[in-house]
Design a protein around this motif. Structure first.
Motif, PDB file in Angstrom:
ATOM      1  N   GLN A  37     -50.359 -31.339 -99.899  1.00 45.14           N
ATOM      2  CA  GLN A  37     -50.177 -31.789 -98.515  1.00 45.14           C
ATOM      3  C   GLN A  37     -51.525 -31.982 -97.822  1.00 45.14           C
ATOM      4  O   GLN A  37     -51.719 -32.915 -97.049  1.00 45.14           O
ATOM      5  CB  GLN A  37     -49.330 -30.766 -97.740  1.00 45.14           C
ATOM      6  N   LEU A  38     -52.462 -31.083 -98.132  1.00 46.90           N
ATOM      7  CA  LEU A  38     -53.807 -31.214 -97.552  1.00 46.90           C
ATOM      8  C   LEU A  38     -54.481 -32.497 -98.052  1.00 46.90           C
ATOM      9  O   LEU A  38     -55.118 -33.225 -97.286  1.00 46.90           O
ATOM     10  CB  LEU A  38     -54.666 -29.992 -97.916  1.00 46.90           C
ATOM     11  N   ARG A  39     -54.312 -32.776 -99.346  1.00 50.85           N
ATOM     12  CA  ARG A  39     -54.897 -34.004 -99.900  1.00 50.85           C
ATOM     13  C   ARG A  39     -54.249 -35.241 -99.277  1.00 50.85           C
ATOM     14  O   ARG A  39     -54.918 -36.227 -98.966  1.00 50.85           O
ATOM     15  CB  ARG A  39     -54.717 -34.028-101.426  1.00 50.85           C
ATOM     16  N   LEU A  40     -52.948 -35.147 -99.056  1.00 48.52           N
ATOM     17  CA  LEU A  40     -52.229 -36.270 -98.455  1.00 48.52           C
ATOM     18  C   LEU A  40     -52.690 -36.504 -97.016  1.00 48.52           C
ATOM     19  O   LEU A  40     -52.925 -37.646 -96.602  1.00 48.52           O
ATOM     20  CB  LEU A  40     -50.720 -35.995 -98.500  1.00 48.52           C
ATOM     21  N   ASN A  41     -52.847 -35.420 -96.289  1.00 45.01           N
ATOM     22  CA  ASN A  41     -53.320 -35.537 -94.898  1.00 45.01           C
ATOM     23  C   ASN A  41     -54.723 -36.125 -94.839  1.00 45.01           C
ATOM     24  O   ASN A  41     -55.065 -36.876 -93.930  1.00 45.01           O
ATOM     25  CB  ASN A  41     -53.303 -34.163 -94.216  1.00 45.01           C
ATOM     26  N   SER A  42     -55.520 -35.769 -95.840  1.00 48.01           N
ATOM     27  CA  SER A  42     -56.888 -36.281 -95.892  1.00 48.01           C
ATOM     28  C   SER A  42     -56.893 -37.795 -96.070  1.00 48.01           C
ATOM     29  O   SER A  42     -57.649 -38.523 -95.420  1.00 48.01           O
ATOM     30  CB  SER A  42     -57.642 -35.610 -97.040  1.00 48.01           C
ATOM     31  N   GLU A  93     -51.725 -37.032-107.225  1.00 45.98           N
ATOM     32  CA  GLU A  93     -50.274 -37.165-107.232  1.00 45.98           C
ATOM     33  C   GLU A  93     -49.890 -38.557-106.729  1.00 45.98           C
ATOM     34  O   GLU A  93     -50.588 -39.182-105.916  1.00 45.98           O
ATOM     35  CB  GLU A  93     -49.655 -36.102-106.313  1.00 45.98           C
ATOM     36  N   ASP A  94     -48.746 -39.036-107.193  1.00 48.96           N
ATOM     37  CA  ASP A  94     -48.283 -40.368-106.819  1.00 48.96           C
ATOM     38  C   ASP A  94     -48.138 -40.512-105.303  1.00 48.96           C
ATOM     39  O   ASP A  94     -48.413 -41.571-104.741  1.00 48.96           O
ATOM     40  CB  ASP A  94     -46.938 -40.669-107.483  1.00 48.96           C
ATOM     41  N   GLU A  95     -47.747 -39.427-104.652  1.00 44.49           N
ATOM     42  CA  GLU A  95     -47.552 -39.478-103.205  1.00 44.49           C
ATOM     43  C   GLU A  95     -48.869 -39.764-102.487  1.00 44.49           C
ATOM     44  O   GLU A  95     -48.923 -40.519-101.520  1.00 44.49           O
ATOM     45  CB  GLU A  95     -46.955 -38.154-102.721  1.00 44.49           C
ATOM     46  N   VAL A  96     -49.939 -39.175-103.000  1.00 44.49           N
ATOM     47  CA  VAL A  96     -51.261 -39.384-102.417  1.00 44.49           C
ATOM     48  C   VAL A  96     -51.736 -40.806-102.683  1.00 44.49           C
ATOM     49  O   VAL A  96     -52.269 -41.483-101.795  1.00 44.49           O
ATOM     50  CB  VAL A  96     -52.266 -38.368-102.980  1.00 44.49           C
ATOM     51  N   LEU A  97     -51.539 -41.273-103.913  1.00 44.69           N
ATOM     52  CA  LEU A  97     -51.957 -42.631-104.266  1.00 44.69           C
ATOM     53  C   LEU A  97     -51.177 -43.671-103.472  1.00 44.69           C
ATOM     54  O   LEU A  97     -51.727 -44.713-103.076  1.00 44.69           O
ATOM     55  CB  LEU A  97     -51.762 -42.862-105.761  1.00 44.69           C
ATOM     56  N   LEU A  98     -49.920 -43.381-103.223  1.00 40.27           N
ATOM     57  CA  LEU A  98     -49.099 -44.293-102.427  1.00 40.27           C
ATOM     58  C   LEU A  98     -49.660 -44.428-101.006  1.00 40.27           C
ATOM     59  O   LEU A  98     -49.774 -45.539-100.474  1.00 40.27           O
ATOM     60  CB  LEU A  98     -47.652 -43.787-102.387  1.00 40.27           C
TER      61      LEU A  98
END
Length: 549
Positions: A38-43, A74-79
């Motif tokens: 989640q932290l990576r996604l927020n970044s 993760e795919d979610e981050v790449l998306l």
């Protein structure tokens, strides 16, 4: 997309050398290495803020290379990254620098996860519009080519969604290359790539020139529709969801030539649809468009459809043919365009197999009569050439009652090609209906023409006898035809007399020896003394060939 950060970015992250200008990159690196997804996604979602802090030059020279070479996640981050980059043009300095966004998106367009690739393609499509034509050919088109020829099927599937956005603004030479790459993907070894190409076929067709649509897209479509491996790999849903909508667009294209090209492929498409659900697909997804084309404003469209529509009866069966197709056939038989009526009549054998031709007979007759009397002699010629097959389907009684008089009328047509075709048609009718029918129905009507005031019609009698003698056999030729030929040897027109000599040479081998010696020989000898040199020549040639000297 794994890689190693450049020295400067690495020092900033690890060493903390006190340079505040490197802080955003250092923070980003730390956050993207954090175990918390989640932290990576927020970044990633803060990338625009980071880019603003860095400025356009450092975004181009540091942030984008880092994103291209370093991130794997993760795919979610790449998306989220693929989505962010689609709106980054202003953050890298505007349209002049839009090409800087292509490398990270190209990498994202090759990953395994479909949703990530699709989002990367979506962003690439958006960015393509921000390229100048020069930049498009210099940067974007090469990206498309690399993806289209990539080793992994993932890159090739992504390429399929990019052709339509770069084609319109490319030069003619580059356009040809783009079309070639698209054709290659349509026949790619991997079914999933062919599926992706099929799904973009209609979209690509919309931006192509008319000639290219006709010569390339329509054939590509039918090849994909008949692709058994594609159907087995992805099932009928792909055909229904991707191919059929593309074909529907072609059938309702604003250009009549495209509609005509697509209409001509209707039967081929329907034949090659997956057996599972084929009837339903045709009835619900294709037939409504066919009904519209039956009354199209362009005669070439209607004619193209008429040349293949009858073939649908064998695919859809008796019930559907009677209820849904028959009204269309009947409408086309009444069409103002003779080519439409002719194309329907020329393909009646398909309907005859399914429902029998009697269902159409009452509507057929007026259409046939109109074609038989059409002002264009080539239209008359076409229906004449089809008449023997039509007669066989309708039967001898219907022919004698309704069509016999038409065939006899063609024998006195003012165009020689029509008279010749009608004569050859009679031979085929005799072969179909038999000698007895010929003796009672055709031969008497042909022989009556020997007394016609027009010498051309009298010569037609001789041509018919030449053609019919072999099919009718020795008895009919000797008893019915020969006396008329011999009588015509006294005709006042030299052209008729020398054609008598040629006719006697033609039918001589069919006659018995007695008829040759007692009837034919004296007449030929007399013609051999004729005052006309042509009559004399052909008579002497006949005597020689028949060995009557």
């Amino acid at each position: 997309m794994a890689g190693v950060a450049g020295p400067r970015m690495g020092q900033g992250a690890a060493g903390g050398d006190g340079d505040d200008s490197l802080y955003p990159i250092a923070v980003l690196i730390d956050e993207l290495r954090n175990e918390d997804v989640q932290l990576r996604l927020n970044s990633i979602k803060k990338l625009s803020t980071i880019a603003l802090a860095l400025g356009v030059e450092r975004t181009r020279t540091e942030l984008l290379p880092f994103l291209t070479d370093t991130i794997y996640d993760e795919d979610e981050v790449l998306l989220a990254l693929a989505e962010q980059l689609g709106n980054f043009t202003g953050l890298v300095g505007g349209p002049d620098f839009a090409h800087c966004l292509l490398p990270p998106l190209e990498s994202l367009a090759t990953v395994e996860e479909t949703v990530v690739r699709d989002k990367a393609v979506e962003s690439l499509r958006q960015i393509s519009q921000e390229h100048t034509p020069v930049a498009l050919e210099a940067h974007f088109v090469p990206l498309v080519k690399r993806l289209a020829s990539g080793d992994w099927f993932t890159s090739r599937t992504s390429a399929c969604g990019l052709f339509s956005v770069c084609y319109p603004r490319a030069s003619n030479a580059v356009k040809a290359e783009i079309r070639q790459h698209f054709r290659s993907l349509c026949s790619d070894d991997t079914p999933m790539v062919r599926r992706a190409a099929a799904s973009k076929l209609g979209e690509f067709a919309k931006v192509l020139e008319l000639d290219s649509v006709k010569s390339e897209i329509v054939p590509l479509f039918t090849n994909l529709a008949s692709d058994e491996q594609l159907q087995k790999a992805v099932g009928p849903k792909i055909t229904l969801n991707d191919l059929i909508p593309a074909f529907q667009n072609l059938l309702k294209d604003c250009e009549a030539e495209v509609r005509a090209a697509a209409a001509h492929k209707v039967k081929e498409l329907c034949e090659n649809l997956p057996m599972e659900g084929r009837e339903t697909i045709i009835m619900n997804q294709i037939l409504p468009y066919i009904k519209e084309l039956v009354s199209d404003t362009n005669q070439h469209v209607k004619s193209a459809l008429a040349s293949v529509i009858m073939g649908l009866s064998t695919i859809l069966g008796k019930g559907n043919t009677i209820e849904h197709l028959l009204p269309l056939f009947l409408a086309q038989l009444k069409d103002e365009c003779p080519e439409v009526r002719l194309n329907i009549i020329s393909n009646l054998d398909c309907v005859n197999e399914v429902i029998g031709i009697r269902q159409l007979s009452q509507s057929l007759l007026p259409a046939i009569v109109e074609l038989a009397e059409d002002a264009k002699w080539r239209v008359r010629l076409a229906i004449i050439e089809y008449m023997p097959l039509l007669a066989g389907q309708l039967g001898v009684e219907f022919f004698d009652e309704k069509l016999n008089s038409l065939c006899m009328a063609w024998l006195v047509d003012h165009v020689y090609a029509i008279r010749e075709a009608a004569t050859n048609g009679l031979v085929k009718l005799v072969q179909k209906f038999g000698k007895e029918w010929a003796q009672n129905t055709i031969v008497p009507k042909v022989l009556v023409m020997a007394n016609d005031p027009n010498y051309l019609h009298r010569m037609t009698t001789l041509f018919c006898i030449n053609a019919l003698s072999e099919a009718c056999g020795q008895e009919i030729t000797t008893k019915q035809m020969l006396p008329v030929v011999l009588k015509m040897a006294r005709d006042q027109v030299a052209n008729v007399r020398f054609n008598v000599a040629k006719s006697l040479q033609k039918i001589g081998p069919i006659l018995d020896t007695n008829a040759l010696q007692e009837e034919v020989k004296p007449v030929l000898q007399k013609l051999g003394q004729d005052e006309d040199v042509d009559v004399k020549y052909f008579a002497q040639e006949a005597i020689s060939v028949l060995a009557l000297a």
